[in-house]
Design a protein around this motif. Structure first.
Motif, mmCIF file in Angstrom:
data_model
loop_
_atom_site.group_PDB
_atom_site.id
_atom_site.type_symbol
_atom_site.label_atom_id
_atom_site.label_comp_id
_atom_site.label_asym_id
_atom_site.label_seq_id
_atom_site.Cartn_x
_atom_site.Cartn_y
_atom_site.Cartn_z
ATOM 1 N N LEU A 1 15.111 5.700 10.925
ATOM 2 C CA LEU A 1 15.913 4.760 10.136
ATOM 3 C C LEU A 1 15.551 4.977 8.664
ATOM 4 N N PRO A 2 16.243 5.875 7.974
ATOM 5 C CA PRO A 2 15.804 6.307 6.644
ATOM 6 C C PRO A 2 15.917 5.249 5.563
ATOM 7 N N GLY A 3 16.770 4.245 5.750
ATOM 8 C CA GLY A 3 16.982 3.264 4.692
ATOM 9 C C GLY A 3 16.144 2.011 4.801
ATOM 10 N N ILE A 4 15.339 1.898 5.841
ATOM 11 C CA ILE A 4 14.557 0.681 6.040
ATOM 12 C C ILE A 4 13.435 0.614 5.006
ATOM 13 N N ALA A 5 13.298 -0.561 4.397
ATOM 14 C CA ALA A 5 12.359 -0.744 3.292
ATOM 15 C C ALA A 5 11.182 -1.616 3.717
ATOM 16 N N GLN A 6 10.220 -1.669 2.832
ATOM 17 C CA GLN A 6 9.090 -2.579 2.970
ATOM 18 C C GLN A 6 8.864 -3.264 1.631
ATOM 19 N N ALA A 7 8.132 -4.351 1.675
ATOM 20 C CA ALA A 7 7.646 -5.001 0.454
ATOM 21 C C ALA A 7 6.170 -5.291 0.664
ATOM 22 N N ARG A 8 5.421 -5.291 -0.424
ATOM 23 C CA ARG A 8 3.981 -5.546 -0.327
ATOM 24 C C ARG A 8 3.766 -7.046 -0.474
ATOM 25 N N ASN A 9 3.530 -7.703 0.639
ATOM 26 C CA ASN A 9 3.550 -9.168 0.696
ATOM 27 C C ASN A 9 2.798 -9.858 -0.440
ATOM 28 N N PRO A 10 1.513 -9.540 -0.669
ATOM 29 C CA PRO A 10 0.791 -10.284 -1.714
ATOM 30 C C PRO A 10 1.417 -10.127 -3.092
ATOM 31 N N ARG A 11 1.927 -8.943 -3.383
ATOM 32 C CA ARG A 11 2.509 -8.713 -4.707
ATOM 33 C C ARG A 11 3.891 -9.344 -4.825
ATOM 34 N N LEU A 12 4.637 -9.329 -3.739
ATOM 35 C CA LEU A 12 5.921 -10.025 -3.743
ATOM 36 C C LEU A 12 5.718 -11.509 -4.010
ATOM 37 N N LEU A 13 4.756 -12.112 -3.327
ATOM 38 C CA LEU A 13 4.501 -13.537 -3.500
ATOM 39 C C LEU A 13 3.964 -13.847 -4.893
ATOM 40 N N LYS A 14 3.073 -12.994 -5.402
ATOM 41 C CA LYS A 14 2.535 -13.198 -6.745
ATOM 42 C C LYS A 14 3.642 -13.113 -7.787
ATOM 43 N N SER A 15 4.527 -12.146 -7.627
ATOM 44 C CA SER A 15 5.644 -11.987 -8.553
ATOM 45 C C SER A 15 6.604 -13.165 -8.464
ATOM 46 N N LEU A 16 6.898 -13.602 -7.236
ATOM 47 C CA LEU A 16 7.821 -14.719 -7.040
ATOM 48 C C LEU A 16 7.243 -16.007 -7.619
ATOM 49 N N SER A 17 5.949 -16.255 -7.397
ATOM 50 C CA SER A 17 5.319 -17.456 -7.951
ATOM 51 C C SER A 17 5.352 -17.441 -9.474
ATOM 52 N N ALA A 18 5.068 -16.275 -10.045
ATOM 53 C CA ALA A 18 5.091 -16.159 -11.510
ATOM 54 C C ALA A 18 6.487 -16.408 -12.054
ATOM 55 N N HIS A 19 7.492 -15.881 -11.372
ATOM 56 C CA HIS A 19 8.866 -16.068 -11.831
ATOM 57 C C HIS A 19 9.282 -17.537 -11.740
ATOM 58 N N LEU A 20 8.927 -18.184 -10.641
ATOM 59 C CA LEU A 20 9.272 -19.601 -10.511
ATOM 60 C C LEU A 20 8.587 -20.434 -11.588
ATOM 61 N N SER A 21 7.348 -20.092 -11.907
ATOM 62 C CA SER A 21 6.648 -20.805 -12.982
ATOM 63 C C SER A 21 7.366 -20.607 -14.314
#
Length: 366
Positions: free
Chosen positions: A139-159
């Motif tokens: 499945l060549p198009g399947i992606a991943q995200a790095r959970n801790p960094r996704l959450l850190k980025s999302l928290s920073a953006h919400l702030s």
């Protein structure tokens, strides 16, 4: 002291934070309260594969949320990186499934949901792995995200957006007036609310039963422990995700490789075990023998919010007009997160929904 809030979300995991972002984008402000801090439970602990494991074997309701989220993740990740400078490391590195005895069902699923798949596997994908391949699929198009960094980025953006995080605070009481949540009480004071959203993951059933004993709802969410290992490998040791049986390897951009995971009924215990460590180490080093050359740098456990068939509960409490639930995503909190938050916001704000909400109703028949 009473604080007045528009929308209060209980639970600062991926579900709660993405919901807050949806509300903000719709012109409503949501505060997030958590007994610890942002993203410290199962949202942080998972692997970050942005596809359910063998989705063709799971309920269609899971695929509907997952596929909608796959469409939302590229823009979400780009926005978070642009606004915060913190890279969630969303990357479509692809996933090789080593054994697919139900290959026809897999191909049909990929065709139905327009997910690219190949049954002729490039030699460079199989040469690094030591396993018995049985009708593998790529499945060549399947992606991943790095959970801790996704959450850190999302928290920073919400702030940045002005979202209020109320950390290290437990709800002690929920006040109800005329079948509506009037507010919640904590040791820091009382919060009057217009809408209340419960996104408390594995603790959701316990939370609702303890704080709303006179308003029972048939929410069946139980903690399911998962343990993982992290190998401190070099970049390009593995360039794609590999799923073999029920376990997998996930390469991060800096070379570290996750091996996961267990599925254990252990109550609310997040204790790691030597048995699980040995099992995961044996799996990882047999599938990718070069991992024997690298140390295990971390071993941890998280509690998934298990639910019947893994289908989350998303929607309004059957008896309380302004109480909503978004919980029970089991192994797919990140996978389904953006679409689940979108569906929740559609229901709270009484907008047309992007997908049929019926399968996720808290009042559904199991």
């Amino acid at each position: 002291m009473t604080h007045h809030l528009d929308i209060l979300i209980i639970g600062a995991g991926i579900s709660g934070q993405l919901a807050a972002r949806e509300f903000h984008n719709a012109g409503r402000e949501a505060a997030i309260i958590d007994k610890s801090g942002p993203g410290l439970e199962s949202s942080w602990a998972g692997g970050g594969i942005l596809l359910p494991i063998y989705p063709w074997r799971q309920a269609p309701a899971i695929s509907e949320l997952a596929i909608q989220s796959l469409k939302l993740y590229p823009e979400l990740s780009a926005e978070l990186l642009d606004r915060t400078g913190i890279d969630p490391e969303w990357q479509p590195c692809g996933m090789l499934i080593c054994k697919t005895p139900d290959l026809e069902a897999a191909i049909d699923w990929c065709g139905h949901y327009k997910v690219a798949c190949q049954t002729t596997i490039p030699a460079e994908l199989t040469s690094a792995l030591t396993t018995r391949f049985e009708q593998p699929i790529w499945l060549p198009g399947i992606a991943q995200a790095r959970n801790p960094r996704l959450l850190k980025s999302l928290s920073a953006h919400l702030s940045q957006l002005g979202t209020q995080f109320i950390n290290n605070t437990e709800i002690e009481q929920i006040d109800i007036v005329n079948r509506r949540i009037a507010g919640v009480k904590t040791r820091h004071g009382r919060f009057a609310v217009n809408e209340l959203v419960v996104s408390t993951g594995a603790w959701t059933s316990e939370f609702l039963n303890n704080l709303l004993p006179d308003w029972p709802v048939d929410i069946d969410i139980k903690p399911v422990r998962g343990q993982m290992l992290l190998f401190d490998a070099k970049p390009d040791t593995l360039q794609f995700m590999a799923l073999d049986g029920d376990q997998y390897l996930i390469p991060r951009r800096d070379g570290k490789i996750l091996a996961g995971s267990t599925v254990e009924q252990a109550g609310f215990s997040k204790t790691t075990t030597e048995q699980a460590r040995d099992q995961l180490y044996r799996f990882a080093t047999q599938l990718l023998p070069t991992l024997k050359d690298y140390p295990v740098s971390h071993h941890w456990a998280g509690l998934r919010p298990g639910s019947p068939q893994g289908i989350p509960y998303i929607g309004r409490h059957p008896d309380l007009e302004n109480l909503y639930i978004n919980a029970g995503h089991f192994r797919n909190g990140l996978v389904m997160g953006p679409a689940a938050a979108q569906l929740l916001a559609d229901l709270v704000l009484q907008r047309p929904t992007h997908i049929d909400p019926t399968p996720y109703s808290p009042n559904r028949t199991r």
